[in-house]
Each structure stands twice: as structure tokens, then as C-alpha cells.
Design a protein around this motif. Structure first.
Motif, PDB file in Angstrom:
ATOM      1  N   LEU A  34      45.108  33.798  51.583  1.00 29.81           N
ATOM      2  CA  LEU A  34      44.323  34.220  50.899  1.00 29.81           C
ATOM      3  C   LEU A  34      44.912  35.102  49.818  1.00 29.81           C
ATOM      4  O   LEU A  34      44.687  35.107  48.528  1.00 29.81           O
ATOM      5  CB  LEU A  34      42.835  34.473  51.415  1.00 29.81           C
ATOM      6  CG  LEU A  34      41.800  34.955  50.200  1.00 29.81           C
ATOM      7  CD1 LEU A  34      41.465  33.927  49.596  1.00 29.81           C
ATOM      8  CD2 LEU A  34      40.652  35.658  51.082  1.00 29.81           C
ATOM      9  N   LEU A  35      45.463  36.297  50.408  1.00 26.99           N
ATOM     10  CA  LEU A  35      45.939  37.238  49.587  1.00 26.99           C
ATOM     11  C   LEU A  35      47.396  36.670  48.844  1.00 26.99           C
ATOM     12  O   LEU A  35      47.376  37.085  47.661  1.00 26.99           O
ATOM     13  CB  LEU A  35      46.438  38.275  50.489  1.00 26.99           C
ATOM     14  CG  LEU A  35      45.245  39.115  51.132  1.00 26.99           C
ATOM     15  CD1 LEU A  35      45.875  40.135  52.283  1.00 26.99           C
ATOM     16  CD2 LEU A  35      44.314  40.070  50.231  1.00 26.99           C
ATOM     17  N   ARG A  37      47.737  33.755  47.781  1.00 29.58           N
ATOM     18  CA  ARG A  37      47.112  32.849  46.675  1.00 29.58           C
ATOM     19  C   ARG A  37      46.346  33.777  45.474  1.00 29.58           C
ATOM     20  O   ARG A  37      46.800  33.406  44.267  1.00 29.58           O
ATOM     21  CB  ARG A  37      45.975  31.875  47.151  1.00 29.58           C
ATOM     22  CG  ARG A  37      45.697  30.707  46.299  1.00 29.58           C
ATOM     23  CD  ARG A  37      44.864  29.673  46.985  1.00 29.58           C
ATOM     24  NE  ARG A  37      44.211  28.549  46.267  1.00 29.58           N
ATOM     25  CZ  ARG A  37      43.604  27.780  46.698  1.00 29.58           C
ATOM     26  NH1 ARG A  37      43.283  27.646  47.957  1.00 29.58           N
ATOM     27  NH2 ARG A  37      43.284  26.510  45.972  1.00 29.58           N
ATOM     28  N   LEU A  38      45.674  34.631  45.799  1.00 32.23           N
ATOM     29  CA  LEU A  38      45.156  35.575  44.992  1.00 32.23           C
ATOM     30  C   LEU A  38      46.357  36.561  43.991  1.00 32.23           C
ATOM     31  O   LEU A  38      46.164  36.349  42.972  1.00 32.23           O
ATOM     32  CB  LEU A  38      44.304  36.568  45.587  1.00 32.23           C
ATOM     33  CG  LEU A  38      43.486  37.518  44.643  1.00 32.23           C
ATOM     34  CD1 LEU A  38      42.578  36.878  43.909  1.00 32.23           C
ATOM     35  CD2 LEU A  38      42.832  38.527  45.569  1.00 32.23           C
ATOM     36  N   ALA A  41      47.997  33.798  41.540  1.00 28.32           N
ATOM     37  CA  ALA A  41      46.957  33.555  40.593  1.00 28.32           C
ATOM     38  C   ALA A  41      46.951  34.936  39.556  1.00 28.32           C
ATOM     39  O   ALA A  41      46.980  34.509  38.267  1.00 28.32           O
ATOM     40  CB  ALA A  41      45.504  33.455  40.874  1.00 28.32           C
ATOM     41  N   LEU A  42      46.688  35.983  40.086  1.00 24.89           N
ATOM     42  CA  LEU A  42      46.865  37.078  39.197  1.00 24.89           C
ATOM     43  C   LEU A  42      47.955  37.451  38.363  1.00 24.89           C
ATOM     44  O   LEU A  42      47.919  37.914  37.314  1.00 24.89           O
ATOM     45  CB  LEU A  42      46.434  38.466  39.931  1.00 24.89           C
ATOM     46  CG  LEU A  42      45.086  38.373  40.545  1.00 24.89           C
ATOM     47  CD1 LEU A  42      44.777  39.856  41.577  1.00 24.89           C
ATOM     48  CD2 LEU A  42      43.926  38.720  39.438  1.00 24.89           C
ATOM     49  N   TRP A 211      42.919  28.720  40.247  1.00 24.60           N
ATOM     50  CA  TRP A 211      42.982  29.044  41.604  1.00 24.60           C
ATOM     51  C   TRP A 211      43.616  27.695  42.574  1.00 24.60           C
ATOM     52  O   TRP A 211      43.968  27.787  43.592  1.00 24.60           O
ATOM     53  CB  TRP A 211      41.512  29.136  42.021  1.00 24.60           C
ATOM     54  CG  TRP A 211      40.937  29.414  43.417  1.00 24.60           C
ATOM     55  CD1 TRP A 211      40.532  28.566  44.534  1.00 24.60           C
ATOM     56  CD2 TRP A 211      41.495  30.639  44.383  1.00 24.60           C
ATOM     57  NE1 TRP A 211      40.547  29.036  45.687  1.00 24.60           N
ATOM     58  CE2 TRP A 211      41.202  30.263  45.823  1.00 24.60           C
ATOM     59  CE3 TRP A 211      42.296  31.781  43.810  1.00 24.60           C
ATOM     60  CZ2 TRP A 211      41.481  31.447  46.473  1.00 24.60           C
ATOM     61  CZ3 TRP A 211      42.333  32.755  44.855  1.00 24.60           C
ATOM     62  CH2 TRP A 211      41.839  32.520  46.356  1.00 24.60           C
ATOM     63  N   SER A 214      47.362  27.757  42.016  1.00 25.86           N
ATOM     64  CA  SER A 214      48.212  28.656  42.847  1.00 25.86           C
ATOM     65  C   SER A 214      48.003  28.230  44.243  1.00 25.86           C
ATOM     66  O   SER A 214      49.036  28.797  45.086  1.00 25.86           O
ATOM     67  CB  SER A 214      47.206  30.105  42.657  1.00 25.86           C
ATOM     68  OG  SER A 214      45.860  29.831  43.225  1.00 25.86           O
TER      69      SER A 214
END
Length: 358
Positions: A34-35, A37-38, A41-42, A211, A214
Motif C-alpha cells: 500500500l505504501l 503504491r501510494l 501514485a504521488l 491508483w 500505480s
């Protein structure tokens, strides 16, 4: 068992345990995925936003003029990149089209044969207008780059968006005309609501695509289980048939693109419809508006075709590079999705800033 045999046995056991421990220690946990992927994306959004900001800083004039509105003080704003150069030329040609369209509507009142001239002018305006700055064609092209979509679907989305744009313009002017004591301020308020809706759809679509893409990039870089195909895990050499859920999501995405690109009416259509309404030939204005839509669809379709072929070329070049090529393609898709998100957010911010300034 002597000491030497015991040591050998211990070393063999240790060598068996270390890879297992290392595998479990480095295995991607849901939280780590999750981290990661985030972060992807960012990072993509920041890269695209930074690139656009740099281009604006390098190319924008020192004091850009305010966005131009259509005649009669009503309608949606048009992009006005500069008062001179290419931007000034586009504005000058657009103003000439406005005058020609109004003259054709006025001539139609005296001579019914002028309808064909009005329709031809409307079509030509649609072709020219779609070649200028605007968010609709950018959203469609970026979506096609960010997704595995065929040319036929790109052309279909271009046509659907253009027809929706014409229908919204007709409905807008017709509704305002039917309202008691309707004013230019009433139309401006309605068009602002349409603009906010359009830009919000662009932003939401971009957010969903960023989302999803990513996650795909994370998978092809080896930080997730298997390979992703538009967000679905897939084994090596994937050749599976898309499940109904994915096909449904694909159609929802394309519908969102059509709404985002087409719900905001064309300024030229507003001009023709309002002037035709004032001259008592509203039906002719509707015909000219849909002729504009066909011209817009032609140019936007050509831009969509360029995007599809560019994506196909990138995929073809990447095939010879193995996993590296897959990562490059997935990265391009993520950047295209980030562009849609940044575009929508920027348009919303521009509306809010304009409202605050006024």
C-alpha cells in the motif's frame, strides 16, 4: 558423529534456513504494498505537475489575458493562451468564425438556402475549434495512452463526446430560453455548474486511473505477486480473457471520459444558438450545432488516433526489452493517468480562484 560432521550438518541447516528467512523478511506485506503504491501514485502526480508548471513558466506570457467569454456576455470560457503569437491567431480566427456564423444566421432569415452555408461554417468551426486548446481532447488522448484501448473505441469516444457537447449546448440555451425572465446571469450560473461537474469528473477519473496504474507498475516491477493487467494479477505470459467485472469497469471508464470531455458546451455552439434564437430560427441553430459536433469529432478522432498509434509504437518497442520494456510502458500509462488527474484538479482550482477573484 564427530565434531566435523556436526559442523557440516549445522552449516547445511543454516543455509536452508537463511533463504527461507530472507524470503519472509523481504516478502511484500499488504502495508508495504500500500505504501509503495501510494508513493508511486504521488511521485507520478508530482512529476507531471512539476513538468506542467515548468512548461507554463517557460511558455506563458508575463501577464496572460483573462479567459475570453463568448459574445452576449454568456457562455463558457475559452482558453486564451496569449494575446499574440499562435494564441492571438487562434483568437482572431475564432472571432472571425463568430462573425461569419452570425452573418449566416441573419442571412438565413431572408433566404432559406443559406442553411447549407451555416451548416458548412459550423462544421469548419468544429474542425478548427477542436484543434485549439481545450481539456476534452487532452482527456481522451491521455486516457487512450493510459489504457489498452483500440482505435475504434477512441474514435467512438470522440464522436460521443462531441455529440454530447452539442446536446448540452442545445439543452442549455433551450432551457434558459424557456425560463421566465431568464438573464445572461442565469445562463452563466448554469454553465458554471456544468463546468464544475465536468472538471470534477475529470479529477475523479484521473484519481481512479492513477491508483489503478500505480498498482500495475508496482506489479511489473516485481514488488507484488505476479503481473498486473490493468489492476488484475496475472501470471507470466498472460493470455486470459477479461472477466465481466473488468469489462464493466472499462465501459464505466469510457463513459466517464465521454462525460468529462463532452458535458462542457462549445462556446461557438452557444453563440450560434443564442443568435439563432434571437432571429427566430432556433432549429437552424441546432442543425449548425450538430454540424460543429461532427467537425469537432473529426479533429478529436485524429488526435485520438495519434495517441493510439503512439501507444502501440511504444508497446512494440518495449517488447524487445523484456521486463524493462513492461516497466517503461506501465510507467508511461501511470504518467498519462497522472496527467488526467492534474488537469482536472488544475481546472477545478482555476474555477475556484476565478470565483474568489471576482
Amino acid at each position: 558423529m564427530n565434531v566435523m560432521d556436526a559442523n557440516k550438518s549445522s552449516m547445511m541447516s543454516f543455509r536452508k534456513v537463511v533463504p527461507t528467512f530472507r524470503h519472509h523478511a523481504l516478502a511484500p506485506t499488504p502495508r508495504n504494498r500500500l505504501l509503495a503504491r501510494l508513493a508511486l501514485a504521488l511521485g507520478a502526480v508530482a512529476a507531471v505537475a512539476g513538468g506542467i508548471a515548468l512548461l507554463v513558466w517557460l511558455l506563458a506570457p508575463a501577464a496572460p489575458p483573462p479567459p475570453a467569454r463568448t459574445p452576449f456576455g454568456i457562455g463558457v470560457r475559452e482558453a486564451a493562451p496569449s494575446a499574440g503569437g499562435l494564441g492571438g491567431y487562434i483568437l482572431a480566427v475564432q472571432a472571425q468564425f463568430y462573425r461569419s456564423l452570425q452573418a449566416a444566421v441573419a442571412a438565413l432569415k431572408a433566404d432559406g438556402a443559406a442553411l447549407w452555408s451555416l451548416i458548412a461554417l459550423g462544421f469548419a468551426y468544429g474542425v478548427f475549434h477542436a484543434a485549439g486548446p481545450g481539456h476534452g481532447k487532452a482527456v481522451i488522448a491521455a486516457y487512450l495512452v493510459s489504457s489498452e484501448r483500440a482505435l475504434a473505441k477512441g474514435l467512438g469516444m470522440s464522436l460521443a463526446a462531441a455529440l454530447l457537447q452539442a446536446a448540452v449546448a442545445v439543452a442549455l440555451v433551450g432551457t434558459v430560453a424557456a425560463m421566465v425572465r431568464a438573464t445572461a446571469a442565469t445562463m452563466n450560473e448554469i454553465t458554471r455548474t456544468i463546468e464544475v461537474t465536468s472538471f470534477a469528473v475529470v479529477t475523479a477519473l484521473g484519481l481512479a486511473l492513477v491508483w489503478r496504474k500505480s498498482g500495475k507498475l508496482l506489479a511489473v516491477t516485481g514488488h507484488d505477486d505476479g503481473h498486473a493487467h490493468d489492476g488484475h494479477a496475472c501470471g507470466h505470459g498472460c493470455g486470459h480473457v477479461h472477466p465481466p467485472v473488468e469489462r464493466s469497469r472499462s465501459w464505466r471508464d469510457m463513459a466517464g471520459v465521454v462525460v468529462a470531455a463532452g458535458i462542457r458546451p462549445c462556446a461557438g455552439a452557444i453563440v450560434v444558438l443564442v443568435f439563432a434564437l434571437s432571429q427566430g430560427v432556433f432549429a437552424a441553430g441546432i442543425a449548425a450545432t450538430f454540424a460543429m459536433a461532427l467537425g469537432t469529432a473529426l479533429t478529436t478522432g485524429l488526435i485520438a488516433a495519434v495517441a493510439v498509434f503512439a501507444k502501440a509504437l511504444a508497446v512494440q518497442l518495449a517488447r524487445g526489452r523484456g521486463d524493462t520494456g513492461s516497466r517503461i510502458v506501465a510507467g508511461l500509462e501511470l504518467l498519462a493517468a497522472a496527467f488526467i488527474l492534474v488537469l482536472g484538479a488544475s481546472l477545478l482550482a482555476g474555477l475556484w480562484t476565478g470565483a474568489t477573484a471576482s
